[in-house]
Scaffold this motif. Structure first.
Motif, PDB file in Angstrom:
ATOM      1  N   ALA A  32      26.135  23.285  -7.469  1.00  0.00           N
ATOM      2  CA  ALA A  32      25.823  22.013  -8.138  1.00  0.00           C
ATOM      3  C   ALA A  32      25.004  22.257  -9.401  1.00  0.00           C
ATOM      4  O   ALA A  32      25.281  21.640 -10.442  1.00  0.00           O
ATOM      5  CB  ALA A  32      25.080  21.086  -7.181  1.00  0.00           C
ATOM      6  N   LEU A  33      24.034  23.136  -9.336  1.00  0.00           N
ATOM      7  CA  LEU A  33      23.224  23.467 -10.509  1.00  0.00           C
ATOM      8  C   LEU A  33      24.078  24.138 -11.588  1.00  0.00           C
ATOM      9  O   LEU A  33      23.950  23.818 -12.775  1.00  0.00           O
ATOM     10  CB  LEU A  33      22.056  24.374 -10.103  1.00  0.00           C
ATOM     11  CG  LEU A  33      21.040  24.693 -11.182  1.00  0.00           C
ATOM     12  CD1 LEU A  33      20.424  23.413 -11.745  1.00  0.00           C
ATOM     13  CD2 LEU A  33      19.954  25.607 -10.624  1.00  0.00           C
ATOM     14  N   PHE A  34      24.972  25.034 -11.171  1.00  0.00           N
ATOM     15  CA  PHE A  34      25.878  25.684 -12.126  1.00  0.00           C
ATOM     16  C   PHE A  34      26.731  24.636 -12.848  1.00  0.00           C
ATOM     17  O   PHE A  34      26.878  24.677 -14.072  1.00  0.00           O
ATOM     18  CB  PHE A  34      26.778  26.695 -11.410  1.00  0.00           C
ATOM     19  CG  PHE A  34      27.863  27.253 -12.280  1.00  0.00           C
ATOM     20  CD1 PHE A  34      27.607  28.292 -13.167  1.00  0.00           C
ATOM     21  CD2 PHE A  34      29.153  26.720 -12.235  1.00  0.00           C
ATOM     22  CE1 PHE A  34      28.607  28.791 -13.987  1.00  0.00           C
ATOM     23  CE2 PHE A  34      30.159  27.217 -13.051  1.00  0.00           C
ATOM     24  CZ  PHE A  34      29.885  28.250 -13.931  1.00  0.00           C
ATOM     25  N   ILE A  35      27.285  23.680 -12.100  1.00  0.00           N
ATOM     26  CA  ILE A  35      28.117  22.630 -12.699  1.00  0.00           C
ATOM     27  C   ILE A  35      27.290  21.798 -13.675  1.00  0.00           C
ATOM     28  O   ILE A  35      27.744  21.482 -14.783  1.00  0.00           O
ATOM     29  CB  ILE A  35      28.755  21.751 -11.591  1.00  0.00           C
ATOM     30  CG1 ILE A  35      29.780  22.572 -10.794  1.00  0.00           C
ATOM     31  CG2 ILE A  35      29.401  20.498 -12.189  1.00  0.00           C
ATOM     32  CD1 ILE A  35      30.279  21.884  -9.527  1.00  0.00           C
ATOM     33  N   LYS A  36      26.080  21.470 -13.283  1.00  0.00           N
ATOM     34  CA  LYS A  36      25.199  20.666 -14.145  1.00  0.00           C
ATOM     35  C   LYS A  36      24.868  21.402 -15.442  1.00  0.00           C
ATOM     36  O   LYS A  36      24.826  20.797 -16.512  1.00  0.00           O
ATOM     37  CB  LYS A  36      23.918  20.328 -13.383  1.00  0.00           C
ATOM     38  CG  LYS A  36      22.962  19.445 -14.130  1.00  0.00           C
ATOM     39  CD  LYS A  36      21.743  19.126 -13.291  1.00  0.00           C
ATOM     40  CE  LYS A  36      20.777  18.256 -14.068  1.00  0.00           C
ATOM     41  NZ  LYS A  36      19.587  17.955 -13.269  1.00  0.00           N
ATOM     42  N   GLU A  37      24.648  22.707 -15.346  1.00  0.00           N
ATOM     43  CA  GLU A  37      24.273  23.504 -16.515  1.00  0.00           C
ATOM     44  C   GLU A  37      25.464  23.907 -17.381  1.00  0.00           C
ATOM     45  O   GLU A  37      25.282  24.409 -18.482  1.00  0.00           O
ATOM     46  CB  GLU A  37      23.519  24.764 -16.069  1.00  0.00           C
ATOM     47  CG  GLU A  37      22.159  24.465 -15.474  1.00  0.00           C
ATOM     48  CD  GLU A  37      21.473  25.693 -14.900  1.00  0.00           C
ATOM     49  OE1 GLU A  37      22.122  26.767 -14.796  1.00  0.00           O
ATOM     50  OE2 GLU A  37      20.293  25.576 -14.538  1.00  0.00           O
ATOM     51  N   MET A  51      34.315  19.134 -11.768  1.00  0.00           N
ATOM     52  CA  MET A  51      34.263  19.731 -10.423  1.00  0.00           C
ATOM     53  C   MET A  51      33.166  19.078  -9.609  1.00  0.00           C
ATOM     54  O   MET A  51      32.200  18.551 -10.147  1.00  0.00           O
ATOM     55  CB  MET A  51      33.992  21.231 -10.523  1.00  0.00           C
ATOM     56  CG  MET A  51      35.142  21.999 -11.041  1.00  0.00           C
ATOM     57  SD  MET A  51      34.796  23.756 -10.880  1.00  0.00           S
ATOM     58  CE  MET A  51      36.354  24.390 -11.390  1.00  0.00           C
ATOM     59  N   ASN A  52      33.322  19.167  -8.302  1.00  0.00           N
ATOM     60  CA  ASN A  52      32.347  18.627  -7.382  1.00  0.00           C
ATOM     61  C   ASN A  52      31.913  19.760  -6.455  1.00  0.00           C
ATOM     62  O   ASN A  52      32.760  20.549  -6.018  1.00  0.00           O
ATOM     63  CB  ASN A  52      32.992  17.497  -6.576  1.00  0.00           C
ATOM     64  CG  ASN A  52      31.995  16.725  -5.777  1.00  0.00           C
ATOM     65  OD1 ASN A  52      31.170  17.292  -5.059  1.00  0.00           O
ATOM     66  ND2 ASN A  52      32.062  15.415  -5.882  1.00  0.00           N
ATOM     67  N   TYR A  70      27.305  32.799  -6.219  1.00  0.00           N
ATOM     68  CA  TYR A  70      26.430  31.833  -5.560  1.00  0.00           C
ATOM     69  C   TYR A  70      26.726  31.759  -4.074  1.00  0.00           C
ATOM     70  O   TYR A  70      27.861  31.922  -3.649  1.00  0.00           O
ATOM     71  CB  TYR A  70      26.606  30.443  -6.195  1.00  0.00           C
ATOM     72  CG  TYR A  70      26.175  30.427  -7.643  1.00  0.00           C
ATOM     73  CD1 TYR A  70      24.828  30.488  -7.980  1.00  0.00           C
ATOM     74  CD2 TYR A  70      27.109  30.372  -8.664  1.00  0.00           C
ATOM     75  CE1 TYR A  70      24.431  30.481  -9.309  1.00  0.00           C
ATOM     76  CE2 TYR A  70      26.716  30.358  -9.992  1.00  0.00           C
ATOM     77  CZ  TYR A  70      25.377  30.412 -10.310  1.00  0.00           C
ATOM     78  OH  TYR A  70      24.991  30.415 -11.625  1.00  0.00           O
ATOM     79  N   ARG A  71      25.632  31.489  -3.300  1.00  0.00           N
ATOM     80  CA  ARG A  71      25.724  31.466  -1.843  1.00  0.00           C
ATOM     81  C   ARG A  71      25.654  30.063  -1.243  1.00  0.00           C
ATOM     82  O   ARG A  71      25.883  29.895  -0.058  1.00  0.00           O
ATOM     83  CB  ARG A  71      24.576  32.273  -1.243  1.00  0.00           C
ATOM     84  CG  ARG A  71      24.628  33.724  -1.563  1.00  0.00           C
ATOM     85  CD  ARG A  71      23.432  34.466  -1.029  1.00  0.00           C
ATOM     86  NE  ARG A  71      23.028  33.965   0.271  1.00  0.00           N
ATOM     87  CZ  ARG A  71      22.114  34.502   1.019  1.00  0.00           C
ATOM     88  NH1 ARG A  71      21.472  35.566   0.623  1.00  0.00           N
ATOM     89  NH2 ARG A  71      21.798  33.990   2.186  1.00  0.00           N
TER      90      ARG A  71
END
Length: 180
Positions: free
Chosen positions: A133-138, A145-146, A126-127
């Motif tokens: 944030a989307l990765f953490i949510k999914e 993690m934040n 990811y760039r």
């Protein structure tokens, strides 16, 4: 407060034949180094993880030669700051990359800056912080993690170490390695 550099090294997938043709050569970090707060000598750092540990606490815990086993300020420097490599300097106290993730820095072909990327434990790269944030949510296993744990800041490219062919159009001088 001492600077914390990287040494960049080209990953050659070809070499530039002329200044007008695009190069397939990419540049990534080849060496890590830290400058002693006492004698100002540069000491190589063995791994990216060790480098990130030093960088994350550099203001509170300055780097000294004796941090390396069997090394003192009396010993010659491990590496000299010169134009045989392109050097880039990172800011101190950038948080360490979260466990399981990998930070990758890639130098742009025009040597203007480095782009930061993070690779997840699943292998996705990811760039942006929004993508993280989307990765953490999914992925609920990373809910603790934040996105702010990921620093996409770009280290400063030291202009006095940029190869001549970048600024004058000649492809005769090639990069030996890039230092951070």
């Amino acid at each position: 407060m001492r600077e914390i550099p990287y040494a960049m090294k080209p990953k050659s997938q070809g070499t530039p034949k002329t200044a007008s043709k695009k190069s397939s050569q990419t540049h990534s970090v080849g060496l890590y180094a830290a400058q002693c707060d006492e004698c100002f000598k540069w000491r190589l750092v063995d791994t990216q993880e060790e480098f990130e540990e030093i960088r994350s606490k550099l203001i509170e815990e300055p780097f000294y030669c004796n941090r390396k086993p069997d090394v003192s300020c009396e010993d010659p420097a491990d590496i000299e700051y010169d134009a045989t490599r392109t050097w880039v300097i990172d800011k101190p106290n950038i948080p360490k990359t979260p466990v399981g993730f990998k930070r990758k820095l890639v130098l742009r072909k025009d040597f203007s800056k480095l782009d930061s990327y993070f690779t997840t434990p699943t292998g996705k790269t990811y760039r942006t912080r929004n993508e993280i944030a989307l990765f953490i949510k999914e992925n609920p296993e990373y809910k603790d993690m934040n996105p702010s744990d990921f620093d996409f800041g770009s280290p400063k490219v030291m202009e006095d170490t940029i190869p001549e062919y970048v600024s004058n159009g000649s492809s005769k001088k090639r990069v030996k390695s890039l230092c951070i």
